[in-house]
Scaffold this motif. Structure first.
Motif, PDB file in Angstrom:
ATOM      1  N   VAL A 198       0.832  -1.205   0.000  1.00 41.74           N
ATOM      2  CA  VAL A 198       0.000   0.000   0.000  1.00 41.74           C
ATOM      3  C   VAL A 198       0.871   1.262   0.000  1.00 41.74           C
ATOM      4  CG1 VAL A 198      -1.677   1.356   1.334  1.00 41.74           C
ATOM      5  CG2 VAL A 198      -1.966  -1.121   1.091  1.00 41.74           C
ATOM      6  N   CYS A 199       1.885   1.277   0.849  1.00 39.44           N
ATOM      7  CA  CYS A 199       2.768   2.451   0.915  1.00 39.44           C
ATOM      8  C   CYS A 199       3.539   2.649  -0.383  1.00 39.44           C
ATOM      9  CB  CYS A 199       3.738   2.308   2.085  1.00 39.44           C
ATOM     10  SG  CYS A 199       2.971   2.491   3.707  1.00 39.44           S
ATOM     11  N   SER A 200       4.023   1.557  -0.957  1.00 39.75           N
ATOM     12  CA  SER A 200       4.762   1.668  -2.209  1.00 39.75           C
ATOM     13  C   SER A 200       3.854   2.089  -3.357  1.00 39.75           C
ATOM     14  CB  SER A 200       5.431   0.333  -2.549  1.00 39.75           C
ATOM     15  OG  SER A 200       6.181   0.444  -3.741  1.00 39.75           O
ATOM     16  N   GLY A 201       2.626   1.550  -3.388  1.00 44.66           N
ATOM     17  CA  GLY A 201       1.700   1.914  -4.450  1.00 44.66           C
ATOM     18  C   GLY A 201       1.320   3.382  -4.411  1.00 44.66           C
ATOM     19  N   ILE A 202       1.032   3.893  -3.200  1.00 47.72           N
ATOM     20  CA  ILE A 202       0.586   5.278  -3.061  1.00 47.72           C
ATOM     21  C   ILE A 202       1.761   6.255  -3.088  1.00 47.72           C
ATOM     22  CG2 ILE A 202      -0.565   6.923  -1.531  1.00 47.72           C
ATOM     23  CD1 ILE A 202      -2.298   4.606  -0.530  1.00 47.72           C
ATOM     24  N   PHE A 203       2.761   5.993  -2.242  1.00 50.27           N
ATOM     25  CA  PHE A 203       3.860   6.951  -2.093  1.00 50.27           C
ATOM     26  C   PHE A 203       5.002   6.731  -3.082  1.00 50.27           C
ATOM     27  CE2 PHE A 203       1.907   6.615   2.154  1.00 50.27           C
ATOM     28  CZ  PHE A 203       1.494   7.928   2.308  1.00 50.27           C
ATOM     29  N   GLY A 204       5.110   5.498  -3.615  1.00 47.58           N
ATOM     30  CA  GLY A 204       6.188   5.205  -4.545  1.00 47.58           C
ATOM     31  C   GLY A 204       5.758   5.282  -5.997  1.00 47.58           C
ATOM     32  N   LYS A 205       4.929   4.342  -6.421  1.00 48.58           N
ATOM     33  CA  LYS A 205       4.554   4.263  -7.837  1.00 48.58           C
ATOM     34  C   LYS A 205       3.675   5.427  -8.282  1.00 48.58           C
ATOM     35  CE  LYS A 205       6.673   0.485  -7.384  1.00 48.58           C
ATOM     36  NZ  LYS A 205       8.122   0.632  -7.376  1.00 48.58           N
ATOM     37  N   LEU A 206       2.949   6.029  -7.360  1.00 51.29           N
ATOM     38  CA  LEU A 206       2.079   7.157  -7.714  1.00 51.29           C
ATOM     39  C   LEU A 206       2.772   8.493  -7.405  1.00 51.29           C
ATOM     40  CD1 LEU A 206      -1.725   7.405  -6.890  1.00 51.29           C
ATOM     41  CD2 LEU A 206      -0.262   9.384  -7.051  1.00 51.29           C
ATOM     42  N   MET A 207       2.894   8.816  -6.130  1.00 52.77           N
ATOM     43  CA  MET A 207       3.371  10.145  -5.744  1.00 52.77           C
ATOM     44  C   MET A 207       4.809  10.399  -6.176  1.00 52.77           C
ATOM     45  SD  MET A 207       3.153  11.966  -2.015  1.00 52.77           S
ATOM     46  CE  MET A 207       4.641  11.232  -1.332  1.00 52.77           C
ATOM     47  N   SER A 208       5.688   9.439  -5.951  1.00 58.32           N
ATOM     48  CA  SER A 208       7.093   9.621  -6.296  1.00 58.32           C
ATOM     49  C   SER A 208       7.284   9.813  -7.797  1.00 58.32           C
ATOM     50  CB  SER A 208       7.911   8.413  -5.826  1.00 58.32           C
ATOM     51  OG  SER A 208       9.270   8.574  -6.156  1.00 58.32           O
ATOM     52  N   ASN A 209       6.565   9.042  -8.606  1.00 58.37           N
ATOM     53  CA  ASN A 209       6.696   9.179 -10.052  1.00 58.37           C
ATOM     54  C   ASN A 209       6.153  10.515 -10.546  1.00 58.37           C
ATOM     55  OD1 ASN A 209       7.989   6.757 -10.601  1.00 58.37           O
ATOM     56  ND2 ASN A 209       6.102   5.609 -10.822  1.00 58.37           N
ATOM     57  N   VAL A 210       5.067  11.004  -9.934  1.00 60.32           N
ATOM     58  CA  VAL A 210       4.544  12.324 -10.295  1.00 60.32           C
ATOM     59  C   VAL A 210       5.553  13.414  -9.932  1.00 60.32           C
ATOM     60  CG1 VAL A 210       2.742  14.033  -9.803  1.00 60.32           C
ATOM     61  CG2 VAL A 210       2.124  11.644 -10.151  1.00 60.32           C
ATOM     62  N   VAL A 211       6.168  13.298  -8.768  1.00 58.24           N
ATOM     63  CA  VAL A 211       7.174  14.277  -8.344  1.00 58.24           C
ATOM     64  C   VAL A 211       8.369  14.278  -9.298  1.00 58.24           C
ATOM     65  CG1 VAL A 211       8.898  14.779  -6.570  1.00 58.24           C
ATOM     66  CG2 VAL A 211       6.539  14.304  -5.916  1.00 58.24           C
ATOM     67  N   TYR A 212       8.847  13.078  -9.658  1.00 55.72           N
ATOM     68  CA  TYR A 212       9.969  13.002 -10.595  1.00 55.72           C
ATOM     69  C   TYR A 212       9.611  13.612 -11.945  1.00 55.72           C
ATOM     70  CZ  TYR A 212      12.985  10.103  -7.655  1.00 55.72           C
ATOM     71  OH  TYR A 212      13.818   9.649  -6.662  1.00 55.72           O
ATOM     72  N   ALA A 213       8.389  13.342 -12.425  1.00 55.18           N
ATOM     73  CA  ALA A 213       7.972  13.907 -13.713  1.00 55.18           C
ATOM     74  C   ALA A 213       7.928  15.427 -13.643  1.00 55.18           C
ATOM     75  CB  ALA A 213       6.608  13.343 -14.111  1.00 55.18           C
ATOM     76  N   TRP A 214       7.369  15.962 -12.572  1.00 53.10           N
ATOM     77  CA  TRP A 214       7.302  17.412 -12.392  1.00 53.10           C
ATOM     78  C   TRP A 214       8.700  18.032 -12.316  1.00 53.10           C
ATOM     79  CZ3 TRP A 214       8.901  20.036  -7.838  1.00 53.10           C
ATOM     80  CH2 TRP A 214       8.629  21.410  -7.830  1.00 53.10           C
ATOM     81  N   ALA A 215       9.575  17.410 -11.526  1.00 56.39           N
ATOM     82  CA  ALA A 215      10.929  17.949 -11.352  1.00 56.39           C
ATOM     83  C   ALA A 215      11.746  17.835 -12.641  1.00 56.39           C
ATOM     84  CB  ALA A 215      11.640  17.214 -10.215  1.00 56.39           C
TER      85      ALA A 215
END
Length: 304
Positions: A198-215
């Motif tokens: 759950v943590c990896s799906g929400i904070f890793g595959k979702l949020m982290s990838n969005v942050v990397y794309a934005w940055a």
């Protein structure tokens, strides 16, 4: 004329990316703890990507409908590149999580910033992990480059991450079914394995990838990857706190050097951006001059 300090371009990326590095190392530490209790890395990856994709469906739909600035339509070329991004990213993740399951997040963060004498290790599993993690970080570098190329023509980070996760879900699930045919391995109980997914799906595959794309879209791949050495410091600290790893003097010295190096890189990049902006403002070309001003300049030259 110097460019003024910008909260959005100068301060926010630093805070967000550093927070994201903590986020990534936290999810990796949870994953390692779950594998120590028997969770399979292929099962973990398939579930984590699937969860991120399910959550992104409504978010992406409403985000695209509420956008003020329109983005180009999804062409076949863009979709093809995002599918390629999914192939590269999911392959990188399969190798990376396999490597971590053989070793630890600390080795993973170290491999991402050196390559080194890991093959001389007496522990054969760590040597295998080193090989897998090197391949992971090579693919991750290509992943950054491909993503920047996509965002240049399709500046919609959320949609890009959504279709990336769809592709990665399909591929990781297919690989997982072949690698883990035993149905019992796919059963997840109410334990650390479920928390990790759950943590990896929400904070890793979702949020982290969005942050990397934005940055990546805002600052570029060199700036984003300059924060990667910070993962070593975070991984060592989390390993000591949560995985009962030992803390050595070398780790403390290394953490200090990494922190100084990161500050130097950020200072250098900020100075470079200011010089580029000043240069572009002080020497405008005829193409950058407004039409009326250009016409007046040409008229005055003829009169002379």
């Amino acid at each position: 004329m110097q460019r003024g300090w910008s909260f959005y371009k100068d301060f926010l990326p630093v805070v967000v990316i550093i927070g994201n590095e903590f986020n990534d190392m936290g999810t990796l530490t949870l994953f390692k703890a779950a594998t120590l209790q028997g969770m399979n890395n292929h099962v973990f990856l398939a579930y984590a990507y699937a969860l991120a994709t399910i959550i992104l469906i409504p978010i992406t739909f409403f985000s695209r409908r509420s956008r003020v600035v329109p983005v180009p339509p999804l062409s076949f070329s863009i979709v093809s590149k995002i599918v390629l991004l999914g192939v590269i990213g999911s392959s990188s993740q399969v190798l990376g999580y396999a490597g971590i399951s053989y070793s630890s997040p600390a080795l993973a963060s170290s491999i991402g910033n050196l390559p080194i004498n890991f093959l001389k290790s007496e522990d054969e599993s760590w040597a295998i992990a080193g090989i897998l993690l090197i391949a992971d970080y090579f693919l991750a570098s290509v992943w950054y480059i491909v993503q920047v190329d996509i965002l240049k023509v399709f500046p919609d980070e959320l949609t890009t991450v959504f279709f990336y996760n769809v592709t990665a879900t399909i591929l990781s699930t297919t690989v997982g079914f072949f690698a883990v045919p035993n149905a019992s391995a796919w059963k997840i109980g109410l334990d650390i394995s479920l928390i990790s997914i759950v943590c990896s799906g929400i904070f890793g595959k979702l949020m982290s990838n969005v942050v990397y794309a934005w940055a990546l879209y805002l600052k570029g791949p060199v700036y984003v990857t300059s924060f990667k050495p910070l993962q070593i410091v975070i991984a060592v600290a989390m390993g000591v706190m949560f995985l009962d790893d030992s803390l050595y003097i070398g780790s403390v010295v290394g953490a200090t050097i990494v922190s100084i190096g990161l500050y130097a890189v950020l200072w250098g990049k900020a100075k470079e951006e200011i010089e580029e902006d000043v240069g572009s403002q002080e020497s405008p070309t005829i193409e950058n001059v407004p039409l009326l001003q250009s016409h007046r300049t040409e008229t005055s030259e003829k009169n002379v």
